[in-house]
Design a protein around this motif. Structure first.
Motif, PDB file in Angstrom:
ATOM      1  N   ILE A 112      71.527  23.773  99.636  1.00 58.32           N
ATOM      2  CA  ILE A 112      72.841  23.442 100.183  1.00 58.32           C
ATOM      3  C   ILE A 112      72.845  21.976 100.626  1.00 58.32           C
ATOM      4  CG2 ILE A 112      73.264  25.815 100.942  1.00 58.32           C
ATOM      5  CD1 ILE A 112      72.611  24.798 103.825  1.00 58.32           C
ATOM      6  N   GLN A 113      74.003  21.459 100.889  1.00 58.78           N
ATOM      7  CA  GLN A 113      74.149  20.098 101.405  1.00 58.78           C
ATOM      8  C   GLN A 113      74.513  20.159 102.886  1.00 58.78           C
ATOM      9  OE1 GLN A 113      73.852  17.149  99.609  1.00 58.78           O
ATOM     10  NE2 GLN A 113      73.316  18.243  97.725  1.00 58.78           N
ATOM     11  N   THR A 114      73.903  19.300 103.676  1.00 59.23           N
ATOM     12  CA  THR A 114      74.331  19.140 105.060  1.00 59.23           C
ATOM     13  C   THR A 114      74.805  17.701 105.266  1.00 59.23           C
ATOM     14  OG1 THR A 114      72.027  18.702 105.716  1.00 59.23           O
ATOM     15  CG2 THR A 114      72.861  20.953 106.009  1.00 59.23           C
ATOM     16  N   HIS A 115      75.581  17.501 106.326  1.00 58.25           N
ATOM     17  CA  HIS A 115      76.282  16.221 106.484  1.00 58.25           C
ATOM     18  C   HIS A 115      76.078  15.642 107.881  1.00 58.25           C
ATOM     19  CE1 HIS A 115      78.207  17.004 102.621  1.00 58.25           C
ATOM     20  NE2 HIS A 115      78.398  18.244 103.054  1.00 58.25           N
ATOM     21  N   GLU A 116      74.847  15.692 108.356  1.00 59.17           N
ATOM     22  CA  GLU A 116      74.585  15.124 109.676  1.00 59.17           C
ATOM     23  C   GLU A 116      74.859  13.624 109.739  1.00 59.17           C
ATOM     24  OE1 GLU A 116      70.555  15.608 107.562  1.00 59.17           O
ATOM     25  OE2 GLU A 116      72.417  16.735 107.804  1.00 59.17           O
ATOM     26  N   MET A 117      74.809  12.946 108.581  1.00 59.07           N
ATOM     27  CA  MET A 117      75.077  11.504 108.567  1.00 59.07           C
ATOM     28  C   MET A 117      76.539  11.188 108.882  1.00 59.07           C
ATOM     29  SD  MET A 117      72.249   9.894 108.088  1.00 59.07           S
ATOM     30  CE  MET A 117      72.817   8.250 107.660  1.00 59.07           C
ATOM     31  N   ASP A 118      77.397  12.191 108.855  1.00 58.98           N
ATOM     32  CA  ASP A 118      78.807  11.986 109.212  1.00 58.98           C
ATOM     33  C   ASP A 118      79.022  12.053 110.720  1.00 58.98           C
ATOM     34  OD1 ASP A 118      79.367  11.817 106.525  1.00 58.98           O
ATOM     35  OD2 ASP A 118      80.062  13.890 106.346  1.00 58.98           O
ATOM     36  N   ASN A 119      77.983  12.436 111.447  1.00 60.62           N
ATOM     37  CA  ASN A 119      78.099  12.612 112.895  1.00 60.62           C
ATOM     38  C   ASN A 119      77.542  11.381 113.611  1.00 60.62           C
ATOM     39  OD1 ASN A 119      78.026  13.381 115.567  1.00 60.62           O
ATOM     40  ND2 ASN A 119      76.995  15.330 115.219  1.00 60.62           N
ATOM     41  N   PRO A 120      78.389  10.612 114.305  1.00 60.25           N
ATOM     42  CA  PRO A 120      77.894   9.417 115.007  1.00 60.25           C
ATOM     43  C   PRO A 120      76.873   9.735 116.095  1.00 60.25           C
ATOM     44  CG  PRO A 120      80.176   9.900 115.615  1.00 60.25           C
ATOM     45  CD  PRO A 120      79.847  10.776 114.453  1.00 60.25           C
ATOM     46  N   ASN A 121      76.906  10.965 116.617  1.00 59.21           N
ATOM     47  CA  ASN A 121      75.891  11.349 117.598  1.00 59.21           C
ATOM     48  C   ASN A 121      74.505  11.407 116.966  1.00 59.21           C
ATOM     49  OD1 ASN A 121      77.586  11.753 119.888  1.00 59.21           O
ATOM     50  ND2 ASN A 121      78.288  13.681 118.995  1.00 59.21           N
ATOM     51  N   TYR A 122      74.457  11.654 115.684  1.00 59.58           N
ATOM     52  CA  TYR A 122      73.187  11.680 114.946  1.00 59.58           C
ATOM     53  C   TYR A 122      72.778  10.267 114.518  1.00 59.58           C
ATOM     54  CZ  TYR A 122      69.824  12.653 111.222  1.00 59.58           C
ATOM     55  OH  TYR A 122      68.704  12.666 110.425  1.00 59.58           O
TER      56      TYR A 122
END
Length: 272
Positions: free
Chosen positions: A75-85
């Motif tokens: 699957i794909q995750t998108h933590e890079m879209d979260n500025p907190n990350y």
């Protein structure tokens, strides 16, 4: 050791169906192996792909899953879209695992898996791992930690079960190569990944390339540093790293030590 193996098997037998958050590391692979031995096709392994995962780690995960015989989905995750990350705070891993399990949970429900399990071991509970809290909040279970299986025991059990990767070096996500507070970008992750792959192709395996600003800092096992300097074409290595986007290339004389970047944390924070 055999007692702990039997306890793990009993734990999975109680679950009936389980989805394994599967990175391809030695911990989650052992969990996937035992789950498959107990549950057969009622176990499934799911690997999350994002810019923080080395391509070679995904390939390893696929090969290992095939050898184990477990159904494997990506699957794909998108933590890079979260500025907190991407701001890379000290609890960065919390946001990473939150994204992972917020993605896995609805899939597990849709596919009919009442349990999600991960590869957290007993030693991980003694380290600063904010991602563990995110998993707990979402009801994820950690069989190795529940039974009290340490990292050394994970390797022993893996070897006993005939897993050829029992001694595979730990390989956390590429975001762990950056000092807390330095923004993480896709391009930075890519240059670190290329640099580590370059070194592994030269035959150096248990290593890290830490990234700090424009500087790459190579960490190797302390007893290999002299051999590395003597055997490596340092001019060619520097040119390669600079082609990836680094300006400076250095060698850490202390050597590689897991979790080294956590040493900057205060004692109260590190104990959380």
């Amino acid at each position: 050791m055999l007692q702990k193996l039997e306890q793990l098997k009993a734990l999975f037998a109680q679950m009936e169906r389980a989805l394994i958050a599967y990175s391809g590391g030695v911990d989650s692979t052992l969990v996937a192996k035992i789950a498959t031995d107990v549950l057969g096709d009622r176990a499934i392994a799911v690997t999350a792909v994002s810019p923080s995962l080395l391509p070679e780690e995904l390939e390893d995960a696929q090969v290992q899953a095939a050898q184990i015989g477990i159904v494997h989905k990506i699957i794909q995750t998108h933590e890079m879209d979260n500025p907190n990350y991407t701001a890379n705070p000290v609890n960065r891993c919390y946001f990473c695992k939150s994204e992972l399990h917020d993605t896995l949970k609805p899939l597990a429900k849709e596919w009919g898996y009442p349990y999600i399990v991960d590869g957290v071991n007993a030693d991980d509970l003694r380290d600063y791992r904010p991602g563990i809290q995110a998993a707990k909040e979402r009801g994820v279970r950690s069989p190795l930690a529940e039974i009290g299986v340490t990292k050394a025991e994970v390797r022993q059990l893996s070897q006993q079960l005939g897993l050829s990767w029992w001694d595979k070096p730990a390989q956390p996500c590429l975001s762990s190569r950056f000092p807390y507070g330095e923004e993480i970008t896709v391009s930075k992750l890519q240059r670190v990944g290329r640099a580590e792959i370059y070194l592994r192709k030269l035959g150096w395996q248990n290593l890290r390339v830490r990234s700090e600003g424009d500087t790459a800092r190579i960490e190797l096992m302390p007893d290999l540093i002299k051999d590395f300097v003597a055997q490596t074409d340092l001019v060619a290595l520097t040119a390669a790293f600079q082609s990836y986007g680094f300006v400076y290339v250095t060698l850490d004389l202390e050597g590689y030590r897991s979790g080294k970047l956590n040493q900057v944390l205060s004692a109260p924070m590190a104990s959380r």
